[in-house]
Enzyme design. Structure first.
Site, PDB file in Angstrom:
ATOM      1  N   CYS A   1      22.458 -98.969 -36.138  1.00  0.00           N
ATOM      2  CA  CYS A   1      23.770 -98.746 -35.597  1.00  0.00           C
ATOM      3  C   CYS A   1      23.747 -98.666 -34.118  1.00  0.00           C
ATOM      4  O   CYS A   1      22.880 -98.476 -33.326  1.00  0.00           O
ATOM      5  CB  CYS A   1      24.345 -97.512 -36.127  1.00  0.00           C
ATOM      6  SG  CYS A   1      24.520 -97.610 -38.107  1.00  0.00           S
TER       7      CYS A   1
ATOM      8  N   ASN B   1      25.282-102.139 -32.345  1.00  0.00           N
ATOM      9  CA  ASN B   1      24.759-102.200 -33.688  1.00  0.00           C
ATOM     10  C   ASN B   1      23.815-103.804 -33.787  1.00  0.00           C
ATOM     11  O   ASN B   1      24.064-104.688 -33.104  1.00  0.00           O
ATOM     12  CB  ASN B   1      25.487-102.335 -34.986  1.00  0.00           C
ATOM     13  CG  ASN B   1      26.758-103.448 -34.992  1.00  0.00           C
ATOM     14  OD1 ASN B   1      27.288-103.678 -34.000  1.00  0.00           O
ATOM     15  ND2 ASN B   1      26.893-103.683 -36.165  1.00  0.00           N
ATOM     16  N   ILE B   2      22.498-103.530 -34.132  1.00  0.00           N
ATOM     17  CA  ILE B   2      21.495-104.717 -34.550  1.00  0.00           C
ATOM     18  C   ILE B   2      21.143-104.825 -35.570  1.00  0.00           C
ATOM     19  O   ILE B   2      20.167-104.104 -36.336  1.00  0.00           O
ATOM     20  CB  ILE B   2      20.541-104.569 -33.318  1.00  0.00           C
ATOM     21  CG1 ILE B   2      21.038-104.352 -31.950  1.00  0.00           C
ATOM     22  CG2 ILE B   2      19.530-105.750 -33.517  1.00  0.00           C
ATOM     23  CD1 ILE B   2      20.001-103.822 -31.113  1.00  0.00           C
ATOM     24  N   GLU B   3      21.724-105.931 -36.370  1.00  0.00           N
ATOM     25  CA  GLU B   3      21.412-105.847 -37.860  1.00  0.00           C
ATOM     26  C   GLU B   3      19.990-106.793 -38.119  1.00  0.00           C
ATOM     27  O   GLU B   3      19.550-107.380 -37.192  1.00  0.00           O
ATOM     28  CB  GLU B   3      22.683-106.890 -38.682  1.00  0.00           C
ATOM     29  CG  GLU B   3      23.748-106.060 -38.649  1.00  0.00           C
ATOM     30  CD  GLU B   3      24.975-106.812 -39.290  1.00  0.00           C
ATOM     31  OE1 GLU B   3      25.974-106.159 -39.472  1.00  0.00           O
ATOM     32  OE2 GLU B   3      24.789-108.071 -39.504  1.00  0.00           O
TER      33      GLU B   3
ATOM     34  N   CYS C   1      24.399 -91.308 -38.350  1.00  0.00           N
ATOM     35  CA  CYS C   1      24.717 -91.471 -37.036  1.00  0.00           C
ATOM     36  C   CYS C   1      25.023 -90.014 -36.227  1.00  0.00           C
ATOM     37  O   CYS C   1      24.778 -89.761 -35.160  1.00  0.00           O
ATOM     38  CB  CYS C   1      25.294 -92.529 -36.577  1.00  0.00           C
ATOM     39  SG  CYS C   1      24.610 -94.191 -36.372  1.00  0.00           S
TER      40      CYS C   1
ATOM     41  N   CYS D   1      28.672 -93.446 -38.761  1.00  0.00           N
ATOM     42  CA  CYS D   1      28.446 -92.962 -40.151  1.00  0.00           C
ATOM     43  C   CYS D   1      27.764 -91.636 -40.143  1.00  0.00           C
ATOM     44  O   CYS D   1      27.362 -91.042 -39.235  1.00  0.00           O
ATOM     45  CB  CYS D   1      27.522 -94.358 -40.592  1.00  0.00           C
ATOM     46  SG  CYS D   1      25.743 -94.162 -39.963  1.00  0.00           S
TER      47      CYS D   1
ATOM     48  N   GLU E   1      25.232 -96.568 -32.285  1.00  0.00           N
ATOM     49  CA  GLU E   1      24.958 -95.037 -31.617  1.00  0.00           C
ATOM     50  C   GLU E   1      23.483 -94.654 -31.332  1.00  0.00           C
ATOM     51  O   GLU E   1      23.089 -94.325 -30.319  1.00  0.00           O
ATOM     52  CB  GLU E   1      25.698 -94.022 -32.614  1.00  0.00           C
ATOM     53  CG  GLU E   1      27.202 -94.194 -32.647  1.00  0.00           C
ATOM     54  CD  GLU E   1      27.633 -95.010 -33.872  1.00  0.00           C
ATOM     55  OE1 GLU E   1      28.782 -94.879 -34.251  1.00  0.00           O
ATOM     56  OE2 GLU E   1      26.805 -95.814 -34.275  1.00  0.00           O
TER      57      GLU E   1
END
Length: 130
Positions: free
Chosen positions: A52, A41-43, A88, A85, A54
């Site tokens: 996310c 994940n890369i916020e 995803c 989620c 995936e």
């Protein structure tokens, strides 16, 4: 056989960019070409502009030449057996079939296996709609 996916997902989780949620997640895909593609994940400060683990792994797969997900493992640092989620799940389904294996992991390894159909019943199916 899925142990290599667990290891790749765990390694990806270690590279997550999660400064806001402090919730690192990793995913690893075995594609139809036999290769493993991983993502984390890369916020982004501007929620919900991050992504996310995936879809990060899916993007790596597509750019690497893979076209279908045969298996995918997901691991989160703070939540054992963290399922993908809802968004995803549909993103995975775009590149999977009903029998694609989904592995939910904790810090010690693979703990639960399910099929795409079990994870997302009644999904939009690309072979019907696409």
């Amino acid at each position: 056989m899925a142990h290599d996916l667990f290891e790749a997902a765990r390694a990806a989780m270690a590279r997550a960019h999660a400064p806001y949620s402090k919730f690192p997640v990793g995913a690893a895909i075995r594609a139809d070409d036999g290769k493993i593609y991983a993502g984390a994940n890369i916020e982004n400060l501007s929620f919900p502009q991050g992504w996310c683990a995936e879809p990060t792994a899916i993007g790596c797969m597509v750019m690497g030449g893979g076209r279908k997900i045969r298996e995918i493992a997901v691991i989160a640092e703070k939540l054992a057996l963290c399922p993908p989620c809802g968004g995803c799940r549909q993103k995975i389904r775009e590149f999977a079939d009903a029998g694609t294996l989904i592995y939910l992991c904790d810090e010690t390894g693979l703990r639960k296996t399910m099929t795409m159909e079990e994870l997302l019943p009644f999904s939009f199916e690309t072979d019907i709609l696409g």
